[in-house]
Write an enzyme that holds these catalytic residues in place. Structure first.
Site, PDB file in Angstrom:
ATOM      1  N   CYS A 188     -26.056  -0.988 -26.921  1.00 28.15           N
ATOM      2  CA  CYS A 188     -27.289  -1.482 -27.730  1.00 28.15           C
ATOM      3  C   CYS A 188     -28.399  -1.170 -27.407  1.00 28.15           C
ATOM      4  O   CYS A 188     -28.922  -0.069 -28.075  1.00 28.15           O
ATOM      5  CB  CYS A 188     -27.028  -3.163 -27.311  1.00 28.15           C
ATOM      6  SG  CYS A 188     -28.014  -4.189 -28.765  1.00 28.15           S
TER       7      CYS A 188
ATOM      8  N   HIS B 116     -21.407  -4.188 -28.565  1.00 39.51           N
ATOM      9  CA  HIS B 116     -21.207  -4.510 -27.303  1.00 39.51           C
ATOM     10  C   HIS B 116     -19.603  -4.374 -26.966  1.00 39.51           C
ATOM     11  O   HIS B 116     -18.955  -5.453 -27.089  1.00 39.51           O
ATOM     12  CB  HIS B 116     -21.453  -5.905 -27.068  1.00 39.51           C
ATOM     13  CG  HIS B 116     -23.086  -5.773 -27.000  1.00 39.51           C
ATOM     14  ND1 HIS B 116     -24.029  -5.956 -25.970  1.00 39.51           N
ATOM     15  CD2 HIS B 116     -23.948  -6.263 -27.932  1.00 39.51           C
ATOM     16  CE1 HIS B 116     -25.185  -6.024 -26.125  1.00 39.51           C
ATOM     17  NE2 HIS B 116     -25.469  -6.226 -27.465  1.00 39.51           N
TER      18      HIS B 116
ATOM     19  N   GLU C 254     -18.286  -4.400 -24.244  1.00 36.25           N
ATOM     20  CA  GLU C 254     -17.693  -4.962 -23.174  1.00 36.25           C
ATOM     21  C   GLU C 254     -17.276  -6.323 -23.090  1.00 36.25           C
ATOM     22  O   GLU C 254     -16.637  -6.730 -22.437  1.00 36.25           O
ATOM     23  CB  GLU C 254     -19.189  -4.980 -22.037  1.00 36.25           C
ATOM     24  CG  GLU C 254     -20.163  -6.179 -22.581  1.00 36.25           C
ATOM     25  CD  GLU C 254     -21.216  -5.396 -23.365  1.00 36.25           C
ATOM     26  OE1 GLU C 254     -22.429  -6.174 -23.588  1.00 36.25           O
ATOM     27  OE2 GLU C 254     -20.987  -4.382 -24.273  1.00 36.25           O
TER      28      GLU C 254
END
Length: 543
Positions: free
Chosen positions: A379, A516, A518
């Site tokens: 990001c 993102h 994750e």
């Protein structure tokens, strides 16, 4: 389908790990072939955590459908392997907002609006709405019993036992059982007092989970059972462990799932936790240790980067590498001390907002790029990587983001809705009064990958779907020069052709993405980008 509700409250102190305990219990029950979901009720007045500082409440976890939620939903997804939605998390603020909107429309036909029944009814409706198609609904109540903010939630879950029947409700209370080292004793009194507080509002816990530095001995568990009016086999000891992924087995060994299934009269097979045993064995079998630096500004609270930290650990499991994570304050990185990064085997810059610490992040990226240290940007970490490349490789010294300099001459990063304007002056004049909450690009979005790119090789797909949370993105108007100089866009959004992934091909490992990744990593599967990043960092250590 019969709905069975498990309400989980916390007592004595906060931050005991209700979220992980709920997620672990959910993992065991799901392993028994039961349909499980988990809901988090947060007692603060914010409508959602989207505008809250990570130093206040940790990271904001984004669901597939674009809800900005509590970080505990990340634990839920990682443990029970189920996608959370906007229904799985709500706050006191969202409930009051909903009730007040209905009052303004006249839906209550002139009635006086009160906490009971209007607020409590709204809470119960939201819980029931999320329970569709599930056998077991675990509901975690944020905060600690005794907090004034939690009272409407506690009253609502008390009423639910009356509404749906006590036999379909279990109350679990998670408390601290402190060990006093000077006395050499475990103290049960705080738990007794916490249960008394629950009883005073009409809730008798059925199960007590006792958090402690060490295993709570049988004598102390008998004492807790006697004073708190629960069976001794319903007093569960949850000692400190070196890995949160050991908790499902720890709870199962004490037959917590059996107790719950017997209470609800569920005929379910024994839980198969082989997948969790593989995770624990992978942690033990790590044969190499590497150091990954996370360059950010919230280093005093690791929960601000919770999903990133967990995703790095998951990738370590897949590579049989132990990942030591070093949180580095970007504000402390200056030209004269940038060589401290030489000790790192990989550098990661996660998402974030604002211009604080940006100079240190730019220096970190430049150092990683020039010294062949694997770099992963997420990001904001991608946006700054483009700015650094534009400034130091392309030679556009005034390249910047309109987030940091609204009137910059060369906005290589710009507001999503401002792509055709070279400066942000017009927007910022009216930007002072816009809402910040829920106004970003949020949730899952498709991304097209370029043939022969590293990202295409790692995903092994032409189109991927990842979660977003950002207000700024790459400015296509200024991208051609940057690509010509060697920074390639290898992933683009499917609809408007905006850059989503960038790579530098003549670098050992330099990749950054606007989304993102994750948020979709799990201990059992990991994530392809994180797995290859850790693999490359392991090679960097060897070299």
């Amino acid at each position: 389908m019969t709905k069975n509700y498990i309400f989980i409250t916390g007592g004595v102190v906060s931050s005991l790990g209700k979220g992980i305990a709920a997620a672990s219990l959910g993992a065991i029950l799901k392993a028994r072939n039961l349909k499980v979901t988990i809901i988090k009720l947060d007692p603060y007045i914010n409508v959602d955590p989207g505008t809250m500082s990570p130093t206040q409440h940790g990271e904001v976890f984004v669901t597939e459908d674009g809800a900005e939620t509590d970080l505990d939903l990340g634990h839920y997804e990682r443990f029970i392997h189920t996608k959370m939605t906007c229904l799985n998390n709500f706050t006191t603020g969202s409930i009051y907002s909903q009730v007040l909107q209905k009052e303004r429309r006249g839906d209550y036909l002139g009635a006086t609006i009160q906490v009971i029944p209007h607020i409590t009814n709204a809470i119960k409706e939201r819980i029931i709405l999320c329970s569709k198609n599930n056998n077991i609904i675990l509901v975690e109540i944020g905060g600690t019993v005794g907090d004034i903010e939690s009272l409407p939630f506690l009253e609502a879950i008390r009423q639910m036992a009356v509404d749906i029947g006590r036999k379909n409700v279990i109350y679990i209370h998670l408390t601290l059982v402190p060990y006093i080292s000077t006395a050499g004793e475990i103290k049960t009194k705080p738990t007794q007092h916490s249960v008394k507080q629950l009883l005073s509002i009409g809730i008798q816990p059925d199960i007590l989970i006792c958090r402690s530095e060490q295993t709570v001995p049988l004598n102390e568990r008998k004492k807790i059972a006697l004073f708190c009016n629960v069976p001794v086999n319903a007093v569960i000891s949850l000692k400190d462990v070196d890995s949160i992924y050991k908790i499902p087995k720890l709870l199962k060994n004490q037959k917590l799932d059996n107790y719950i299934c017997e209470y609800f009269q569920l005929n379910a097979p024994e839980a198969d936790l082989k997948e969790w045993e593989k995770v624990i064995n992978a942690e033990k079998s790590s044969n190499k240790t590497i150091v990954i630096g996370i360059i950010g500004k919230y280093i005093k609270l690791p929960d601000a980067y919770k999903s990133v930290i967990e995703a790095l650990k998951h990738a370590g499991l897949k590579n049989k590498i132990k990942v030591n994570i070093k949180l580095i304050n970007s504000q402390n990185i200056k030209n004269k001390n940038v060589r401290q990064l030489k000790k790192l085997n990989g550098i990661l810059i996660p998402g974030g907002f604002g211009d604080r610490g940006i100079v240190g992040k730019l220096l970190s990226i430049q150092y990683a790029r020039e010294n062949n240290i694997p770099y992963f940007g997420i990001c904001l970490g991608m946006q700054i990587a483009i700015i650094e490349f534009a400034q130091n490789v392309v030679g556009i010294k005034e390249a910047n983001s309109t987030e940091f300099d609204p009137e910059c001459k060369y906005p290589v990063i710009d507001l999503i809705n401002n792509q055709n304007i070279h400066t942000c002056t017009k927007y910022t004049k009216k930007n002072n009064n816009i809402d910040l909450g829920g106004t970003m690009k949020l949730g899952s979005q498709p991304c097209k990958l370029s043939i022969n790119s590293l990202s295409r090789k790692l995903y092994n797909k032409d189109i991927i779907i990842e979660r977003h949370r950002h207000r700024y993105e790459v400015n296509n108007i200024l991208l051609k020069k940057i690509e010509t100089a060697g920074l390639k866009v290898t992933g683009r959004s499917q609809n408007n052709n905006v850059a989503e992934i960038i790579e530098i091909s003549n670098h050992p490992w330099f990749l950054a993405c606007q989304f993102h990744p994750e948020f979709t990593s799990t201990p059992r599967d990991g994530h392809p980008l994180f797995i290859d990043f850790i693999k490359s960092a392991g090679k960097n250590k060897k070299n």
